[in-house]
Motif scaffolding. Structure first.
Motif, PDB file in Angstrom:
ATOM      1  N   ASP A  83      10.581  16.140 -15.756  1.00 49.10           N
ATOM      2  CA  ASP A  83      11.186  16.547 -14.487  1.00 49.10           C
ATOM      3  C   ASP A  83      12.677  16.753 -14.737  1.00 49.10           C
ATOM      4  O   ASP A  83      13.103  16.892 -15.894  1.00 49.10           O
ATOM      5  N   GLU A  84      13.472  16.772 -13.691  1.00 47.69           N
ATOM      6  CA  GLU A  84      14.894  17.101 -13.860  1.00 47.69           C
ATOM      7  C   GLU A  84      15.649  16.084 -14.696  1.00 47.69           C
ATOM      8  O   GLU A  84      16.625  16.413 -15.376  1.00 47.69           O
ATOM      9  N   THR A  85      15.210  14.841 -14.645  1.00 46.95           N
ATOM     10  CA  THR A  85      15.997  13.772 -15.279  1.00 46.95           C
ATOM     11  C   THR A  85      15.269  13.011 -16.379  1.00 46.95           C
ATOM     12  O   THR A  85      15.905  12.261 -17.121  1.00 46.95           O
ATOM     13  N   VAL A  86      13.948  13.182 -16.459  1.00 50.07           N
ATOM     14  CA  VAL A  86      13.148  12.362 -17.385  1.00 50.07           C
ATOM     15  C   VAL A  86      12.228  13.257 -18.213  1.00 50.07           C
ATOM     16  O   VAL A  86      11.721  14.282 -17.722  1.00 50.07           O
ATOM     17  N   TYR A  87      11.996  12.857 -19.459  1.00 48.33           N
ATOM     18  CA  TYR A  87      11.094  13.572 -20.362  1.00 48.33           C
ATOM     19  C   TYR A  87      10.192  12.535 -21.029  1.00 48.33           C
ATOM     20  O   TYR A  87      10.653  11.429 -21.371  1.00 48.33           O
ATOM     21  N   ALA A  88       8.917  12.855 -21.200  1.00 53.52           N
ATOM     22  CA  ALA A  88       7.982  11.945 -21.869  1.00 53.52           C
ATOM     23  C   ALA A  88       7.162  12.733 -22.879  1.00 53.52           C
ATOM     24  O   ALA A  88       6.754  13.873 -22.621  1.00 53.52           O
ATOM     25  N   PHE A  89       6.937  12.117 -24.035  1.00 52.43           N
ATOM     26  CA  PHE A  89       6.262  12.814 -25.139  1.00 52.43           C
ATOM     27  C   PHE A  89       5.590  11.799 -26.048  1.00 52.43           C
ATOM     28  O   PHE A  89       5.974  10.624 -26.100  1.00 52.43           O
ATOM     29  N   TYR A  90       4.573  12.275 -26.767  1.00 48.34           N
ATOM     30  CA  TYR A  90       3.831  11.385 -27.664  1.00 48.34           C
ATOM     31  C   TYR A  90       4.665  11.027 -28.892  1.00 48.34           C
ATOM     32  O   TYR A  90       5.358  11.882 -29.466  1.00 48.34           O
ATOM     33  N   ASP A  91       4.563   9.749 -29.281  1.00 48.91           N
ATOM     34  CA  ASP A  91       5.274   9.264 -30.461  1.00 48.91           C
ATOM     35  C   ASP A  91       4.712   9.933 -31.720  1.00 48.91           C
ATOM     36  O   ASP A  91       3.499  10.113 -31.860  1.00 48.91           O
ATOM     37  N   ILE A  92       5.603  10.282 -32.635  1.00 49.49           N
ATOM     38  CA  ILE A  92       5.202  10.966 -33.862  1.00 49.49           C
ATOM     39  C   ILE A  92       4.443  10.032 -34.810  1.00 49.49           C
ATOM     40  O   ILE A  92       3.704  10.489 -35.686  1.00 49.49           O
TER      41      ILE A  92
ATOM     42  N   HIS B  80       0.140   6.390 -27.402  1.00 51.30           N
ATOM     43  CA  HIS B  80       1.512   5.905 -27.594  1.00 51.30           C
ATOM     44  C   HIS B  80       2.459   7.045 -27.236  1.00 51.30           C
ATOM     45  O   HIS B  80       2.595   8.008 -27.985  1.00 51.30           O
ATOM     46  N   PHE B  81       3.087   6.916 -26.061  1.00 53.27           N
ATOM     47  CA  PHE B  81       4.082   7.918 -25.692  1.00 53.27           C
ATOM     48  C   PHE B  81       5.397   7.248 -25.334  1.00 53.27           C
ATOM     49  O   PHE B  81       5.468   6.027 -25.137  1.00 53.27           O
ATOM     50  N   LEU B  82       6.438   8.055 -25.321  1.00 50.88           N
ATOM     51  CA  LEU B  82       7.795   7.578 -25.072  1.00 50.88           C
ATOM     52  C   LEU B  82       8.327   8.240 -23.811  1.00 50.88           C
ATOM     53  O   LEU B  82       8.081   9.427 -23.578  1.00 50.88           O
ATOM     54  N   VAL B  83       9.043   7.481 -23.022  1.00 50.83           N
ATOM     55  CA  VAL B  83       9.672   8.005 -21.810  1.00 50.83           C
ATOM     56  C   VAL B  83      11.183   7.860 -21.976  1.00 50.83           C
ATOM     57  O   VAL B  83      11.675   6.750 -22.234  1.00 50.83           O
ATOM     58  N   ILE B  84      11.896   8.975 -21.854  1.00 52.60           N
ATOM     59  CA  ILE B  84      13.347   8.966 -22.082  1.00 52.60           C
ATOM     60  C   ILE B  84      14.074   9.639 -20.913  1.00 52.60           C
ATOM     61  O   ILE B  84      13.528  10.522 -20.254  1.00 52.60           O
ATOM     62  N   PRO B  85      15.325   9.220 -20.681  1.00 53.00           N
ATOM     63  CA  PRO B  85      16.156   9.980 -19.746  1.00 53.00           C
ATOM     64  C   PRO B  85      16.708  11.211 -20.462  1.00 53.00           C
ATOM     65  O   PRO B  85      16.960  11.161 -21.671  1.00 53.00           O
ATOM     66  N   LYS B  86      16.889  12.305 -19.728  1.00 54.17           N
ATOM     67  CA  LYS B  86      17.506  13.477 -20.362  1.00 54.17           C
ATOM     68  C   LYS B  86      18.975  13.214 -20.678  1.00 54.17           C
ATOM     69  O   LYS B  86      19.513  13.721 -21.660  1.00 54.17           O
TER      70      LYS B  86
ATOM     71  N   ALA C 175       4.293   4.716 -14.601  1.00 57.37           N
ATOM     72  CA  ALA C 175       3.134   4.422 -13.749  1.00 57.37           C
ATOM     73  C   ALA C 175       2.352   5.699 -13.445  1.00 57.37           C
ATOM     74  O   ALA C 175       1.110   5.710 -13.481  1.00 57.37           O
ATOM     75  N   LYS C 176       3.061   6.773 -13.163  1.00 56.62           N
ATOM     76  CA  LYS C 176       2.416   8.044 -12.820  1.00 56.62           C
ATOM     77  C   LYS C 176       1.641   8.615 -14.012  1.00 56.62           C
ATOM     78  O   LYS C 176       0.462   8.965 -13.886  1.00 56.62           O
ATOM     79  N   VAL C 177       2.301   8.685 -15.162  1.00 53.15           N
ATOM     80  CA  VAL C 177       1.651   9.272 -16.340  1.00 53.15           C
ATOM     81  C   VAL C 177       0.483   8.394 -16.799  1.00 53.15           C
ATOM     82  O   VAL C 177      -0.600   8.898 -17.124  1.00 53.15           O
TER      83      VAL C 177
END
Ligand code: 5GP
Ligand code: ZN
Length: 112
Positions: free
Chosen positions: A22-31, A38-44, A69-71
């Motif tokens: 979304d505008e402020t947050v990004y989430a992606f699977y850990d390499i 296993h995913f990571l949630v980061i602020p932009k 919680a949503k993801v």
């Protein structure tokens, strides 16, 4: 922040397997996944770690938990672990705030 791996991933300058944005947050699977999911949630925005959370970015940090919680719900995860390493001794290797979300296997406590 220049030369920050996760700033570059959030900006799309380095490819990643996105699960949410979304505008402020990004989430992606850990390499290098440490669990079946296993995913990571980061602020932009660049925040070095949980230790950098202040009144002015606390709402963003709370939003990151809302995103977890949503993801997790969308992925059908009923049980999972949320981890954020702060500093070298705790195992932080990327100095940009991130929450690990791990699921899909039995986990031990206390963590190593
Ligand atoms: P930390 O060790 O700081 O708690 O977590 C950093 C995480 O980022 C590690 O689990 C590591 O596997 C992951 N990671 C490091 N570089 C990359 C990358 O280029 N892409 C992805 N998707 N994950 C990465
Ligand atoms: Zn950064």
């Amino acid at each position: 922040m220049p030369d920050c791996l996760f700033c570059k991933i959030a900006a799309g300058e380095i490819p990643s397997n996105k699960v949410y944005e979304d505008e402020t947050v990004y989430a992606f699977y850990d390499i290098d996944p440490q669990a079946p999911t296993h995913f990571l949630v980061i602020p932009k925005a660049h925040i070095p770690s949980v230790a950098g959370i202040r009144p002015e970015n606390a709402a963003l940090a709370g939003h990151m938990l809302e995103v977890i919680a949503k993801v997790a719900g969308e992925l059908g995860l009923e049980s999972y672990r949320v981890v954020s390493n702060v500093g070298q001794q705790a195992g932080q290797t990327v100095p940009h705030l991130h929450f690990h979300v791990l699921a899909g296997r039995d986990m031990t406590w206390p963590p190593g």
